[in-house]
Design a protein around this motif. Sequence first.
Motif, PDB file in Angstrom:
ATOM      1  N   PRO A  92     -18.942 -86.576 -36.666  1.00 36.98           N
ATOM      2  CA  PRO A  92     -17.837 -86.588 -37.621  1.00 36.98           C
ATOM      3  C   PRO A  92     -18.056 -85.572 -38.732  1.00 36.98           C
ATOM      4  N   ALA A  93     -16.969 -85.023 -39.233  1.00 38.00           N
ATOM      5  CA  ALA A  93     -17.050 -84.083 -40.339  1.00 38.00           C
ATOM      6  C   ALA A  93     -17.192 -84.855 -41.650  1.00 38.00           C
ATOM      7  N   PRO A  94     -17.873 -84.276 -42.654  1.00 36.34           N
ATOM      8  CA  PRO A  94     -18.012 -84.972 -43.938  1.00 36.34           C
ATOM      9  C   PRO A  94     -16.675 -85.091 -44.653  1.00 36.34           C
ATOM     10  N   ASP A  95     -16.589 -86.080 -45.547  1.00 36.02           N
ATOM     11  CA  ASP A  95     -15.365 -86.247 -46.332  1.00 36.02           C
ATOM     12  C   ASP A  95     -15.035 -84.958 -47.086  1.00 36.02           C
ATOM     13  N   GLN A  96     -13.737 -84.730 -47.265  1.00 36.10           N
ATOM     14  CA  GLN A  96     -13.313 -83.525 -47.971  1.00 36.10           C
ATOM     15  C   GLN A  96     -12.499 -83.909 -49.191  1.00 36.10           C
ATOM     16  N   ASN A  97     -12.792 -83.236 -50.311  1.00 38.22           N
ATOM     17  CA  ASN A  97     -12.086 -83.475 -51.562  1.00 38.22           C
ATOM     18  C   ASN A  97     -11.273 -82.240 -51.922  1.00 38.22           C
ATOM     19  N   LEU A  98      -9.993 -82.457 -52.191  1.00 38.46           N
ATOM     20  CA  LEU A  98      -9.104 -81.396 -52.644  1.00 38.46           C
ATOM     21  C   LEU A  98      -8.601 -81.767 -54.031  1.00 38.46           C
ATOM     22  N   VAL A  99      -9.002 -81.005 -55.027  1.00 36.67           N
ATOM     23  CA  VAL A  99      -8.676 -81.311 -56.422  1.00 36.67           C
ATOM     24  C   VAL A  99      -7.937 -80.124 -57.026  1.00 36.67           C
ATOM     25  N   ALA A 100      -6.787 -80.406 -57.625  1.00 38.08           N
ATOM     26  CA  ALA A 100      -5.989 -79.365 -58.280  1.00 38.08           C
ATOM     27  C   ALA A 100      -5.686 -79.821 -59.706  1.00 38.08           C
ATOM     28  N   ILE A 101      -6.320 -79.207 -60.679  1.00 41.19           N
ATOM     29  CA  ILE A 101      -6.099 -79.511 -62.091  1.00 41.19           C
ATOM     30  C   ILE A 101      -5.521 -78.251 -62.737  1.00 41.19           C
ATOM     31  N   PHE A 102      -4.253 -78.316 -63.070  1.00 42.94           N
ATOM     32  CA  PHE A 102      -3.535 -77.138 -63.575  1.00 42.94           C
ATOM     33  C   PHE A 102      -3.704 -75.961 -62.601  1.00 42.94           C
ATOM     34  N   SER A 103      -3.717 -76.276 -61.301  1.00 41.17           N
ATOM     35  CA  SER A 103      -3.921 -75.242 -60.285  1.00 41.17           C
ATOM     36  C   SER A 103      -3.359 -75.746 -58.965  1.00 41.17           C
ATOM     37  N   ALA A 104      -3.721 -75.051 -57.888  1.00 36.55           N
ATOM     38  CA  ALA A 104      -3.247 -75.437 -56.554  1.00 36.55           C
ATOM     39  C   ALA A 104      -4.428 -75.466 -55.584  1.00 36.55           C
ATOM     40  N   ALA A 105      -4.404 -76.413 -54.659  1.00 36.69           N
ATOM     41  CA  ALA A 105      -5.418 -76.517 -53.610  1.00 36.69           C
ATOM     42  C   ALA A 105      -4.703 -76.635 -52.271  1.00 36.69           C
ATOM     43  N   VAL A 106      -5.120 -75.822 -51.306  1.00 34.16           N
ATOM     44  CA  VAL A 106      -4.448 -75.772 -50.008  1.00 34.16           C
ATOM     45  C   VAL A 106      -5.497 -75.860 -48.908  1.00 34.16           C
ATOM     46  N   ARG A 107      -5.191 -76.667 -47.901  1.00 37.04           N
ATOM     47  CA  ARG A 107      -6.040 -76.741 -46.698  1.00 37.04           C
ATOM     48  C   ARG A 107      -5.113 -76.703 -45.493  1.00 37.04           C
ATOM     49  N   LYS A 108      -5.192 -75.632 -44.725  1.00 40.28           N
ATOM     50  CA  LYS A 108      -4.313 -75.496 -43.567  1.00 40.28           C
ATOM     51  C   LYS A 108      -4.959 -74.566 -42.554  1.00 40.28           C
ATOM     52  N   GLY A 109      -4.262 -74.331 -41.455  1.00 40.26           N
ATOM     53  CA  GLY A 109      -4.812 -73.520 -40.390  1.00 40.26           C
ATOM     54  C   GLY A 109      -5.581 -74.382 -39.402  1.00 40.26           C
ATOM     55  N   ARG A 110      -6.462 -73.752 -38.636  1.00 40.60           N
ATOM     56  CA  ARG A 110      -7.272 -74.489 -37.666  1.00 40.60           C
ATOM     57  C   ARG A 110      -8.560 -74.927 -38.356  1.00 40.60           C
ATOM     58  N   TRP A 111      -8.698 -76.219 -38.563  1.00 41.18           N
ATOM     59  CA  TRP A 111      -9.878 -76.759 -39.233  1.00 41.18           C
ATOM     60  C   TRP A 111     -10.177 -78.137 -38.674  1.00 41.18           C
ATOM     61  N   GLN A 112     -11.403 -78.587 -38.880  1.00 42.33           N
ATOM     62  CA  GLN A 112     -11.827 -79.886 -38.372  1.00 42.33           C
ATOM     63  C   GLN A 112     -11.545 -80.947 -39.424  1.00 42.33           C
ATOM     64  N   ALA A 113     -10.607 -81.808 -39.116  1.00 42.51           N
ATOM     65  CA  ALA A 113     -10.202 -82.829 -40.083  1.00 42.51           C
ATOM     66  C   ALA A 113     -11.253 -83.933 -40.149  1.00 42.51           C
TER      67      ALA A 113
END
Length: 261
Positions: A92-113
């Motif tokens: 299994p892949a490790p947990d992923q954190n996406l944090v956007a504080i006065f900004s933008a965070a993007v996760r897309k394309g071919r990646w292991q969820a």
Amino acid sequence: MTKPAARAPAPPAVAERDIRASDADRDRIAEILREALAEGRLDPEEHAERIDAVYRAKTMGELEPVVRDLPAAGGSRPQPDQGGYAHGPAAPAPDQNLVAIFSAAVRKGRWQAPARINAVAFFGSVEIDLTEAVFPQQQIQINVTALFGSVEIRVPENITLRSSGSGILGSFEVETHEAGDADAPQVHVNGYAVLGSVEAKPKRGAWIRDLRDRLREGHRELRRQVWEDHQQLRQEQREWHERHRAERRERRDRFRKGFDG
């Protein structure tokens, strides 16, 4: 008292080598062959012959000999496909954190969820696109917190999408969907939106099997390119031999002419 009915004998187990090979199994073997070609372990002609054998193979037993003499075959022999959606590795892949504080965070394309994704948007925006992701496990949980921000989630059309979140002076909109296949990945969206927005829905026209189709098409294109390169190399070799023979004939004729004179 009546005697219990005798149980029917269990059908004999199918040997691993007799199990039918899947497209994912063939793609794994083709990847090993591609690496061997890049490392110089196989020449283009050998690679083309083995690739043809891979895509003609019907069972696991027919696939194994193709890579038996290659390093990658020893520790990672092909295993039976665990289902139409098991694209990723077992770990299994490790947990992923996406944090956007006065900004933008993007996760897309071919990646292991991973099994768990944590998304936080504080006066910012988070985009999570799973339409081309690899799903190593069936269950995916996405925990979202939108505080004066937005979280947008896109998933393939043929997976299950569920939600247990809520909106507080904000919107929490998840277009729940149940896949027709019980083995399809399941994405659960939990959390809340405070003066913000959370939106999750399937992307129409994006199917999880599309990724496999593109990978298989990529292997076909690689086979075609290798074959064309091999044909060009053979043509250049023939031309070189013809020039060499012509030069030898010319030298021989000059020698004979000088000898006769």
